[in-house]
Design a protein around this motif. Structure first.
Motif, PDB file in Angstrom:
ATOM      1  N   VAL A  69      23.121  42.975  89.456  1.00  0.00           N
ATOM      2  CA  VAL A  69      23.969  43.032  88.377  1.00  0.00           C
ATOM      3  C   VAL A  69      25.127  42.238  88.376  1.00  0.00           C
ATOM      4  O   VAL A  69      25.803  41.890  89.508  1.00  0.00           O
ATOM      5  CB  VAL A  69      24.250  44.480  87.793  1.00  0.00           C
ATOM      6  N   THR A  70      25.798  41.596  87.340  1.00  0.00           N
ATOM      7  CA  THR A  70      27.061  40.834  87.320  1.00  0.00           C
ATOM      8  C   THR A  70      28.007  41.787  86.229  1.00  0.00           C
ATOM      9  O   THR A  70      27.461  41.944  85.097  1.00  0.00           O
ATOM     10  CB  THR A  70      27.063  39.304  86.879  1.00  0.00           C
ATOM     11  N   ARG A  71      29.156  41.953  86.430  1.00  0.00           N
ATOM     12  CA  ARG A  71      29.965  42.512  85.507  1.00  0.00           C
ATOM     13  C   ARG A  71      31.405  41.988  85.699  1.00  0.00           C
ATOM     14  O   ARG A  71      31.943  41.425  86.838  1.00  0.00           O
ATOM     15  CB  ARG A  71      30.213  43.942  85.916  1.00  0.00           C
ATOM     16  N   GLU A  72      32.230  42.038  84.292  1.00  0.00           N
ATOM     17  CA  GLU A  72      33.611  41.599  84.568  1.00  0.00           C
ATOM     18  C   GLU A  72      34.693  42.634  84.201  1.00  0.00           C
ATOM     19  O   GLU A  72      34.407  43.550  83.436  1.00  0.00           O
ATOM     20  CB  GLU A  72      33.750  40.507  83.306  1.00  0.00           C
ATOM     21  N   TYR A  73      35.363  42.490  85.349  1.00  0.00           N
ATOM     22  CA  TYR A  73      36.461  43.538  85.230  1.00  0.00           C
ATOM     23  C   TYR A  73      37.802  42.978  85.113  1.00  0.00           C
ATOM     24  O   TYR A  73      38.065  41.775  85.547  1.00  0.00           O
ATOM     25  CB  TYR A  73      36.531  44.397  86.521  1.00  0.00           C
ATOM     26  N   THR A  74      38.706  43.564  84.713  1.00  0.00           N
ATOM     27  CA  THR A  74      40.329  43.191  84.715  1.00  0.00           C
ATOM     28  C   THR A  74      40.910  44.168  85.788  1.00  0.00           C
ATOM     29  O   THR A  74      40.849  45.287  85.757  1.00  0.00           O
ATOM     30  CB  THR A  74      40.836  43.346  83.323  1.00  0.00           C
ATOM     31  N   ILE A  75      41.365  43.638  86.652  1.00  0.00           N
ATOM     32  CA  ILE A  75      42.120  44.494  87.933  1.00  0.00           C
ATOM     33  C   ILE A  75      43.721  44.215  87.708  1.00  0.00           C
ATOM     34  O   ILE A  75      44.396  43.209  87.574  1.00  0.00           O
ATOM     35  CB  ILE A  75      41.794  43.928  89.105  1.00  0.00           C
ATOM     36  N   HIS A  76      44.405  45.356  87.810  1.00  0.00           N
ATOM     37  CA  HIS A  76      45.876  45.281  87.576  1.00  0.00           C
ATOM     38  C   HIS A  76      46.304  45.271  89.145  1.00  0.00           C
ATOM     39  O   HIS A  76      46.382  46.455  89.729  1.00  0.00           O
ATOM     40  CB  HIS A  76      46.473  46.714  86.778  1.00  0.00           C
TER      41      HIS A  76
END
Length: 129
Positions: A25-32
């Protein structure tokens, strides 16, 4: 007081365990990143950010083998060792390891995604074509 052994029921048998092997699977995340490197001395901020991204990918994808895209590395180091970007949008892909002597059957590949603003972005599953 002794602990009673847990009874195995038919309801438990019907639940299938999810396997990371079947989930490519491929996912997009925002990391702080800012909160993850807070308090770290200046000369260790960018290396710490790289380690934190690897740990983030390990926690979210469940693969010990995490590989970073060279463009992502450039994005982290763009402002120097001291000034790491506050946030990064990451595309993390869990892929099959086709090497013959691979210890892990899957690996995670982390890439940077360019976005104009981080406001209102959620984690998204990316459909691969």
């Amino acid at each position: 007081m002794s602990a009673r052994p847990r009874q195995y029921t038919a309801a438990m048998a019907s639940k299938q365990k999810r396997s990371a092997l079947t989930d490519v699977v491929t996912r997009e995340y925002t990391i702080h990143l800012h909160k993850r490197v807070h308090g770290v001395q200046f000369k260790k901020r960018a290396p710490t950010a790289v380690k934190e991204i690897k740990e983030f990918a390990y926690k979210h994808m469940g693969t010990k083998d995490v590989r970073l895209d060279p463009q992502l590395n450039k994005e982290i180091w763009k402002q120097g060792i001291k000034h790491v970007p506050y946030r990064l949008r990451l595309r993390i892909s869990r892929k099959r390891n086709d090497e013959e002597k691979a210890k892990e059957p899957l690996f995670s590949y982390v890439q940077a995604v360019n976005v104009s603003s981080f406001k209102g972005l959620q984690t998204q599953v990316v459909e691969e074509s």
